[in-house]
Design an enzyme around this catalytic site. Structure first.
Site, PDB file in Angstrom:
ATOM      1  N   ASN A  63       0.803  -1.229   0.000  1.00 13.10           N
ATOM      2  CA  ASN A  63       0.000   0.000   0.000  1.00 13.10           C
ATOM      3  C   ASN A  63       0.837   1.281   0.000  1.00 13.10           C
ATOM      4  OD1 ASN A  63       0.801  -0.569   2.657  1.00 13.10           O
ATOM      5  ND2 ASN A  63      -1.012   0.380   3.544  1.00 13.10           N
TER       6      ASN A  63
ATOM      7  N   GLY B 214       3.199  -5.026   7.675  1.00 13.86           N
ATOM      8  CA  GLY B 214       2.232  -5.943   7.086  1.00 13.86           C
ATOM      9  C   GLY B 214       1.177  -6.330   8.093  1.00 13.86           C
TER      10      GLY B 214
ATOM     11  N   GLY C 228       3.185 -10.572  11.376  1.00 13.81           N
ATOM     12  CA  GLY C 228       4.063  -9.904  12.321  1.00 13.81           C
ATOM     13  C   GLY C 228       4.348 -10.754  13.544  1.00 13.81           C
TER      14      GLY C 228
ATOM     15  N   GLU D  13       5.348  -2.988  12.137  1.00 15.35           N
ATOM     16  CA  GLU D  13       4.282  -1.997  11.941  1.00 15.35           C
ATOM     17  C   GLU D  13       3.141  -2.745  11.289  1.00 15.35           C
ATOM     18  OE1 GLU D  13       1.667   0.251  10.834  1.00 15.35           O
ATOM     19  OE2 GLU D  13       2.968   0.852   9.178  1.00 15.35           O
TER      20      GLU D  13
ATOM     21  N   CYS E  60      -3.271   1.234   6.983  1.00 15.87           N
ATOM     22  CA  CYS E  60      -3.348   0.637   8.321  1.00 15.87           C
ATOM     23  C   CYS E  60      -3.931   1.588   9.351  1.00 15.87           C
ATOM     24  CB  CYS E  60      -1.963   0.162   8.760  1.00 15.87           C
ATOM     25  SG  CYS E  60      -0.672   1.420   8.657  1.00 15.87           S
TER      26      CYS E  60
ATOM     27  N   GLU F  66       9.130   3.321  14.249  1.00 13.04           N
ATOM     28  CA  GLU F  66       9.911   3.742  13.090  1.00 13.04           C
ATOM     29  C   GLU F  66      10.185   5.235  13.183  1.00 13.04           C
ATOM     30  OE1 GLU F  66       7.801   0.779   9.779  1.00 13.04           O
ATOM     31  OE2 GLU F  66       7.378   2.922   9.787  1.00 13.04           O
TER      32      GLU F  66
END
Length: 481
Positions: free
Chosen positions: A150, A226, A231, A248, A282, A454
């Site tokens: 995405n 993802g 994850g 994430e 997300c 991040e």
């Protein structure tokens, strides 16, 4: 059609299997590119190459790595139109979203230019007389990155720029739906002057070769974006092998609208929060809670605005909605909407399909037995719920396994700050959409939405390793005389 091969050691490398897969344009599912289907052997080749390059170049001065970031930013600015074109054709980004993603990547590169000089330690007082004590930050070695479909440019730049800026080598496994974007990154880093082998790409099915990458003994750190399911699987691999990692993951982000909110601004923010890139984000506000006195007014205004959300030509600047990325994901969106309808939910807007695109959809009367109530749809679908007090809104917002982003609209600063403190989310925005990111902030979520953060500051934790160094001086034991 030219095949897209792996990028290893500064060379295009054919897959060991000799097989290729189709990368489809989601508008009509036509073949956009033929892409190398990687194997575990291809992954091993890439990691071994990265490890060798790291050991050869790990002591390059900060000024050299700074230069790569500056040059890469210049290239990104020069080639912005090319990156946007690929985002439009490969993953179905409307032009506005493609432009946003390209601008963010450019901004991140400029921010990353300052990172090499911030990889610092400190001097530490020692309990031993005459002992000089200090800490150093050193690169971890090979960093593995796995990026989603995405926002492949944002995540590809975030992950690779931070790995390179901190002195590491990088191996990228991009989404099977966005390999061409990764190919552009290989060209960018090479032109920017990054030595061969420090940036590598292996294409393929993550379910088949992801474990070979994340579990490779020479991969020291993993950064993944993802699904929460994958994850958790990666976290298990990292834990067993004592690797650093950042995850994430998914979200079911709440947007709260209090009775004292600016209704027009709240409607606009809600529209952007869930329908940007047709809901395949997300941080999408798939749960909107509205205080009961204004529930009907908000629902009417939001449904009207939603009905005007434009689909169609992706290159038209005003287009908001494009195609859903794959048939598998389209089935998921259909299933969530149909299940809600069958079980009694009202459709206030949307729920119509035009080819591979779903119109912006607003549901009301959603109850816990409906799939859409708790699961992430990852499409242009949101649900409206009434609430009677801020306490109730906070409880509703937190009643989820996810905790990525949250937003509240109110003119009452006390309410806003109370929500910000009590919301179980990694990010809270007041009088703004749930969807926002900047290069230098600690971006990420709690609970099933992620682990770690991040950003140009936060990524230092997984991209570098602390080392404590002491030096015993000759004056030790002499009492300073």
């Amino acid at each position: 059609m030219k095949n897209l091969d792996h990028w290893i050691g500064g060379l295009a490398v054919a897959p060991g299997s000799g097989t290729y897969f189709d990368d489809l344009n989601p508008v009509d599912d036509s073949v956009y590119a033929r892409v190398a289907a990687g194997t575990a052997a291809d992954v091993d080749h890439a990691v071994e190459t990265a490890d060798k390059a790291f050991r050869q170049h790990r002591d390059l001065p900060a000024a050299v790595r700074e230069g790569w970031m500056v040059k890469a930013a210049e290239i990104m600015e020069r080639d912005a139109a090319l990156f946007s074109e690929v985002l439009i054709d490969e993953i179905g980004s409307p032009a506005a979203k493609a432009g946003f993603e390209t601008r963010f990547a450019l901004s991140f590169l400029r921010a990353a230019a300052g990172v090499p000089r911030r990889v610092r330690g400190e001097t530490i007082p020692s309990d031993t007389p005459g002992r000089f004590s200090m800490s150093l930050r050193q690169p971890v070695g090979v960093v593995a990155g796995i990026t989603p479909f995405n926002v492949p440019l944002i995540k590809g730049i975030k992950q690779s720029a931070m790995a390179l800026a901190t002195g590491n080598a990088f191996v990228l496994l991009p989404s099977e739906a966005a390999p061409k974007v990764a190919d552009l990154l290989a060209a960018l880093w090479r032109e920017a002057g990054v030595p061969d082998g420090l940036f590598n790409i292996v294409y393929g099915n993550g379910a088949e070769i992801g474990d070979a990458l994340t579990g490779h003994p020479k991969v020291a750190s993993i950064t993944f974006t993802g699904s929460s399911r994958v994850g958790k699987h990666i976290a298990g691999i990292a834990a067993r092998n004592l690797k650093k990692y950042t995850l994430e993951l998914g979200g079911k982000s709440p947007l709260i609208v209090c009775a004292d909110a600016d209704l027009e601004k709240a409607v606009g923010a809600a529209l952007f929060s869930i329908f940007m890139y047709q809901g395949q984000v997300c941080m999408g506000a798939s749960r909107i809670y509205v205080e009961r006195p204004i529930f009907d007014a908000f629902a009417k205004a939001f449904a009207a605005a939603t009905a005007k959300a434009k689909g169609g030509d992706l290159r038209e600047p005003t287009t908001m909605l494009g195609p859903i990325i794959s048939e598998r994901q389209r089935d998921r969106v259909r299933r969530h909407i149909d299940d809600a309808r069958t079980k009694g939910a009202a459709v206030l807007a949307g729920a119509e399909w035009n080819g591979n695109s779903c119109s912006a959809t607003v549901l009301s009367g959603v109850t816990p037995e409906m799939t859409v109530f708790a699961e992430e749809t990852f499409g242009p679908v949101t649900s409206l719920y009434p609430f009677d007090s801020l306490d109730e809104a906070i409880d509703l917002a937190n009643d989820t396994e996810y905790g990525l982003s949250a937003s509240i609209f109110t003119r009452d600063i006390d309410k806003a700050l109370r929500f910000a403190q009590q919301a179980e989310a990694g990010m809270v925005h007041i009088n703004a959409p749930t969807l926002h990111d900047e290069p230098h902030v600690p971006f990420g979520g709690t609970k099933a939405s992620g682990f770690g953060r991040e950003g140009t500051e936060a990524d230092l934790e997984i991209m570098t390793e602390w080392k404590w160094v002491t030096v015993q001086t000759a004056t030790a034991g002499h009492g300073g005389h």
